[in-house]
Write a protein that holds these residues in place. Sequence first.
Motif, PDB file in Angstrom:
ATOM      1  N   UNK A 293       3.577  -5.188  10.083  1.00 58.71           N
ATOM      2  CA  UNK A 293       3.157  -6.427  10.745  1.00 58.71           C
ATOM      3  C   UNK A 293       2.380  -7.267   9.748  1.00 58.71           C
ATOM      4  N   UNK A 294       2.733  -8.544   9.614  1.00 60.62           N
ATOM      5  CA  UNK A 294       2.051  -9.416   8.658  1.00 60.62           C
ATOM      6  C   UNK A 294       2.211  -8.878   7.254  1.00 60.62           C
ATOM      7  N   UNK A 295       1.085  -8.756   6.525  1.00 61.15           N
ATOM      8  CA  UNK A 295       1.157  -8.216   5.173  1.00 61.15           C
ATOM      9  C   UNK A 295       1.566  -6.749   5.175  1.00 61.15           C
ATOM     10  N   UNK A 296       1.515  -6.109   6.333  1.00 58.78           N
ATOM     11  CA  UNK A 296       1.931  -4.721   6.461  1.00 58.78           C
ATOM     12  C   UNK A 296       3.424  -4.527   6.283  1.00 58.78           C
ATOM     13  N   UNK A 297       4.183  -5.632   6.276  1.00 60.17           N
ATOM     14  CA  UNK A 297       5.624  -5.506   6.052  1.00 60.17           C
ATOM     15  C   UNK A 297       5.908  -4.920   4.674  1.00 60.17           C
ATOM     16  N   UNK A 298       5.081  -5.248   3.701  1.00 62.70           N
ATOM     17  CA  UNK A 298       5.227  -4.677   2.365  1.00 62.70           C
ATOM     18  C   UNK A 298       4.765  -3.219   2.384  1.00 62.70           C
ATOM     19  N   UNK A 299       3.639  -2.965   3.016  1.00 62.44           N
ATOM     20  CA  UNK A 299       3.087  -1.613   3.070  1.00 62.44           C
ATOM     21  C   UNK A 299       4.000  -0.667   3.841  1.00 62.44           C
ATOM     22  N   UNK A 300       4.746  -1.171   4.814  1.00 64.76           N
ATOM     23  CA  UNK A 300       5.627  -0.315   5.615  1.00 64.76           C
ATOM     24  C   UNK A 300       6.685   0.351   4.749  1.00 64.76           C
ATOM     25  N   UNK A 301       7.223  -0.375   3.795  1.00 65.09           N
ATOM     26  CA  UNK A 301       8.207   0.207   2.894  1.00 65.09           C
ATOM     27  C   UNK A 301       7.615   1.332   2.060  1.00 65.09           C
ATOM     28  N   UNK A 302       6.390   1.140   1.593  1.00 68.35           N
ATOM     29  CA  UNK A 302       5.698   2.163   0.813  1.00 68.35           C
ATOM     30  C   UNK A 302       5.415   3.380   1.697  1.00 68.35           C
ATOM     31  N   UNK A 303       4.955   3.134   2.929  1.00 67.79           N
ATOM     32  CA  UNK A 303       4.660   4.228   3.865  1.00 67.79           C
ATOM     33  C   UNK A 303       5.924   5.008   4.202  1.00 67.79           C
ATOM     34  N   UNK A 304       7.008   4.309   4.410  1.00 66.93           N
ATOM     35  CA  UNK A 304       8.280   4.954   4.733  1.00 66.93           C
ATOM     36  C   UNK A 304       8.758   5.823   3.561  1.00 66.93           C
ATOM     37  N   UNK A 305       8.649   5.302   2.358  1.00 66.28           N
ATOM     38  CA  UNK A 305       9.068   6.054   1.174  1.00 66.28           C
ATOM     39  C   UNK A 305       8.236   7.332   1.035  1.00 66.28           C
ATOM     40  N   UNK A 306       6.934   7.217   1.251  1.00 67.03           N
ATOM     41  CA  UNK A 306       6.047   8.391   1.159  1.00 67.03           C
ATOM     42  C   UNK A 306       6.377   9.405   2.252  1.00 67.03           C
ATOM     43  N   UNK A 307       6.644   8.924   3.465  1.00 69.34           N
ATOM     44  CA  UNK A 307       6.973   9.833   4.575  1.00 69.34           C
ATOM     45  C   UNK A 307       8.283  10.565   4.300  1.00 69.34           C
ATOM     46  N   UNK A 308       9.260   9.851   3.797  1.00 66.32           N
ATOM     47  CA  UNK A 308      10.551  10.491   3.473  1.00 66.32           C
ATOM     48  C   UNK A 308      10.387  11.524   2.357  1.00 66.32           C
ATOM     49  N   UNK A 309       9.570  11.201   1.369  1.00 65.03           N
ATOM     50  CA  UNK A 309       9.339  12.125   0.258  1.00 65.03           C
ATOM     51  C   UNK A 309       8.663  13.409   0.744  1.00 65.03           C
ATOM     52  N   UNK A 310       7.780  13.294   1.730  1.00 63.73           N
ATOM     53  CA  UNK A 310       7.017  14.427   2.256  1.00 63.73           C
ATOM     54  C   UNK A 310       7.745  15.152   3.397  1.00 63.73           C
ATOM     55  N   UNK A 311       8.899  14.668   3.819  1.00 64.11           N
ATOM     56  CA  UNK A 311       9.546  15.183   5.034  1.00 64.11           C
ATOM     57  C   UNK A 311       9.772  16.692   4.999  1.00 64.11           C
ATOM     58  N   UNK A 312      10.321  17.227   3.931  1.00 64.31           N
ATOM     59  CA  UNK A 312      10.588  18.670   3.876  1.00 64.31           C
ATOM     60  C   UNK A 312       9.297  19.474   3.975  1.00 64.31           C
ATOM     61  N   UNK A 313       8.260  19.048   3.258  1.00 62.93           N
ATOM     62  CA  UNK A 313       6.970  19.741   3.346  1.00 62.93           C
ATOM     63  C   UNK A 313       6.374  19.602   4.743  1.00 62.93           C
TER      64      UNK A 313
END
Length: 148
Positions: A116-136
């Motif tokens: 939301x708002x400036x969080x649109x940029x942060x959402x991509x970073x958060x999603x990438x981190x969540x996907x990277x951590x998914x197996x763990x």
Amino acid sequence: MAGQFEVITEVDRPVDEVFAFLADGENDPKFSPRVEEMTKVTDGPTGVGTVYRSTVRDGGVRTRREFRITEFSPPSRIRWTEISHNLVTAEEGGYDLEATGERTTHVRLFNSLTGHGVGKVAAGVALKAARKDADDFGRRIKSAVESS
């Protein structure tokens, strides 16, 4: 808009036990290191309408979050939506559980993240981190449930 991440794991416990553990949101800190605390703020047993409030730390930033249970179908399905207002929110999340044997359960966790708002940029970073951590994350869920 960011997108969705998911994790799938097999837990060596009967589906009813796994559902009960995951349905109690206060267990989240046992497998999610970003969750510092989680409290149920509504009265009664967990079900549709139950609200949980958490304090989480993401990338060194502490935020308060609230989630409402939107679907509760023991022993196979739980859905939630984030009702708090943060830069990145989980518009929908949930667990799908399926007995794969008398004492084994297939668990799928997913979250759909939205910025939301400036969080649109942060959402991509958060999603990438969540996907990277998914197996763990899946291994932590398995370990937490099996040790409970």
